[in-house]
Design an enzyme around this catalytic site. Structure first.
Site, PDB file in Angstrom:
ATOM      1  N   PRO A   4      27.228  41.393  35.531  1.00 42.18           N
ATOM      2  CA  PRO A   4      26.069  42.066  36.114  1.00 42.18           C
ATOM      3  C   PRO A   4      26.499  43.170  37.082  1.00 42.18           C
ATOM      4  O   PRO A   4      27.363  42.966  37.926  1.00 42.18           O
ATOM      5  CB  PRO A   4      25.349  40.929  36.854  1.00 42.18           C
ATOM      6  CG  PRO A   4      25.753  39.693  36.122  1.00 42.18           C
ATOM      7  CD  PRO A   4      27.177  39.940  35.713  1.00 42.18           C
ATOM      8  N   GLU A   5      25.901  44.336  36.913  1.00 35.98           N
ATOM      9  CA  GLU A   5      26.210  45.474  37.768  1.00 35.98           C
ATOM     10  C   GLU A   5      25.053  45.712  38.733  1.00 35.98           C
ATOM     11  O   GLU A   5      24.141  44.887  38.844  1.00 35.98           O
ATOM     12  CB  GLU A   5      26.516  46.700  36.908  1.00 35.98           C
ATOM     13  CG  GLU A   5      27.675  46.464  35.950  1.00 35.98           C
ATOM     14  CD  GLU A   5      28.032  47.666  35.084  1.00 35.98           C
ATOM     15  OE1 GLU A   5      27.724  48.807  35.484  1.00 35.98           O
ATOM     16  OE2 GLU A   5      28.629  47.463  34.011  1.00 35.98           O
TER      17      GLU A   5
ATOM     18  N   TYR B 244      24.894  23.956  33.467  1.00 37.38           N
ATOM     19  CA  TYR B 244      25.856  24.659  34.316  1.00 37.38           C
ATOM     20  C   TYR B 244      25.286  25.080  35.676  1.00 37.38           C
ATOM     21  O   TYR B 244      25.748  26.039  36.277  1.00 37.38           O
ATOM     22  CB  TYR B 244      26.435  25.896  33.605  1.00 37.38           C
ATOM     23  CG  TYR B 244      27.017  25.604  32.249  1.00 37.38           C
ATOM     24  CD1 TYR B 244      28.202  24.881  32.107  1.00 37.38           C
ATOM     25  CD2 TYR B 244      26.378  26.054  31.094  1.00 37.38           C
ATOM     26  CE1 TYR B 244      28.730  24.601  30.862  1.00 37.38           C
ATOM     27  CE2 TYR B 244      26.905  25.771  29.835  1.00 37.38           C
ATOM     28  CZ  TYR B 244      28.077  25.048  29.728  1.00 37.38           C
ATOM     29  OH  TYR B 244      28.589  24.780  28.494  1.00 37.38           O
TER      30      TYR B 244
ATOM     31  N   LYS C 132      27.221  44.666  43.776  1.00 38.17           N
ATOM     32  CA  LYS C 132      27.205  43.455  42.959  1.00 38.17           C
ATOM     33  C   LYS C 132      26.990  42.191  43.782  1.00 38.17           C
ATOM     34  O   LYS C 132      26.861  41.106  43.218  1.00 38.17           O
ATOM     35  CB  LYS C 132      28.516  43.349  42.173  1.00 38.17           C
ATOM     36  CG  LYS C 132      28.742  44.500  41.204  1.00 38.17           C
ATOM     37  CD  LYS C 132      30.072  44.361  40.484  1.00 38.17           C
ATOM     38  CE  LYS C 132      30.343  45.579  39.598  1.00 38.17           C
ATOM     39  NZ  LYS C 132      31.635  45.462  38.886  1.00 38.17           N
TER      40      LYS C 132
END
Length: 374
Positions: free
Chosen positions: A2-3, A108, A62
């Site tokens: 992810p940016e 998760y 980020k």
């Protein structure tokens, strides 16, 4: 990974679903990497968050954070595959079609949050690869950027638009002799720009990614500054939803790399090629991005019909992880980039992947937040 744009999407949803509400229940599963590598434990996180009110959320590149009614506050980084899911909200960065992926809590998960309102909001931080980082920062909420890890990172081109001026960018570029793409990816210089955003910015600026940063002309610096703010602000305003990205963007046409009989070209026929810059695979349009000065040596140049890789970010079809997304960990564990740094002694520091494995096999995923129509 992810940016800036993808992280801004989740900050938007945190503000909409969690800010202003009290966390009545917090559960956390200890992970000696995700929590432990940054000096936090699941128990400490749970104690710091439970029973407190969420008063804000913010972002620097980020990194993003959730500020509480009293310190400490949670500061997070998604790594390669982390994400924050909110139940019954369309926040997803990736998804699969397996029935179990609709289950709650999701697989998760690292922490779960529940609010006091009716109906309650529920959120889960998930990370199958364990490259994300969750930490607590004990400071006043309005000073969070003065503390590690945020203080070690450069300004955010959207949040800090008044800082990232043309003059500031020119001085930064001319102070280093590194490939311009590598400089953009270095989070110590500018926060939030990753691989696809860096390529998009350089394409719009008509600058070759290998050209040394200190050789750009005044006009090129001006174009780069304009392109940076255009790409960053537009993608953030659209919440990283690539179905809404302009059709002329490189992003919309770069993902056919490695597909048989599917050329990587723009609608006008201009060819998209791929080469490695700063340790990352870069998409380049040679007819637009001319080399106008000294460049770093080309390494591992790949043709558009290379058999390696099959990346495509889209909502409806299964994909492998982006081939041009080399796994990296968080910014504070920056290490030497491989190939390009050997070509330039002053090359950037980037995030290098921790040699860790998930506790279970990672799921086959579908990209979500950057969506592409067929």
């Amino acid at each position: 990974m992810p940016e800036l744009a993808e992280v801004s999407r989740i900050v938007h949803f945190i503000r909409h679903h969690l800010v202003g509400k009290t966390l009545t229940k917090v559960s956390a599963q200890h992970d000696d990497i995700v929590f432990g590598k940054v000096g936090t434990t699941a128990a400490e996180f749970q104690k710091a968050m439970e029973g407190k009110k969420v008063v804000g959320a913010g972002q620097q590149g980020k990194y993003f954070w959730i500020t509480m009614s009293t310190p400490p506050h949670a500061v997070m980084h998604f790594g390669m595959a982390g994400w924050l899911k909110i139940r019954d909200a369309d926040t997803y960065y990736y998804r699969t079609d397996k029935p179990e992926d609709k289950e709650w809590p999701p697989k998760y998960w690292k922490f779960l949050l529940e609010t006091d309102d009716d109906p309650k909001a529920e959120a889960a931080f998930v990370d199958p690869r364990r490259l994300a980082r969750i930490r607590l920062v004990d400071c006043p909420a309005d000073e969070i950027r003065k503390y590690s890890p945020l203080k070690e990172n450069g300004p955010d081109p959207v949040t800090d638009k008044d800082t990232v001026t043309e003059d500031w960018l020119g001085k930064k570029l001319r102070s280093k002799k590194v490939p311009v793409k590598a400089l953009l990816l270095d989070q110590a210089n500018i926060s939030g720009i990753g691989n696809w955003m860096g390529d998009e910015i350089l394409y719009h600026a008509k600058i070759h990614p290998e050209q040394y940063s200190n050789t750009l002309s005044d006009d090129q610096i001006k174009e780069l500054h304009t392109a940076m703010h255009y790409v960053c602000s537009t993608s953030v305003e659209l919440l990283a939803d690539s179905e809404k990205f302009p059709e002329h963007w490189l992003f919309k046409h770069r993902w056919s790399k490695g597909k048989k009989n599917v050329p990587s070209v723009l609608p006008n026929g201009a060819k998209i090629t791929f080469l490695t810059v700063g340790g990352r695979t870069s998409a380049v349009v040679p007819s637009v991005q001319k080399k106008t000065g000294p460049v770093a040596k080309e390494i591992d140049t790949e043709s558009s019909d290379s058999p390696k890789g099959n990346s495509k970010r889209k909502r409806e079809s299964a994909v492998k992880e982006e081939e041009d997304g080399v796994p990296f960990s968080e910014d504070e564990s920056k290490a030497k980039v491989s190939a390009s740094k050997r070509q330039s002694k002053k090359a950037i520091k980037t995030e290098e992947e921790e040699d860790v494995k998930p506790s279970e096999p990672a799921p086959s995923t579908r990209r979500r937040s950057a969506r592409v129509r067929k």
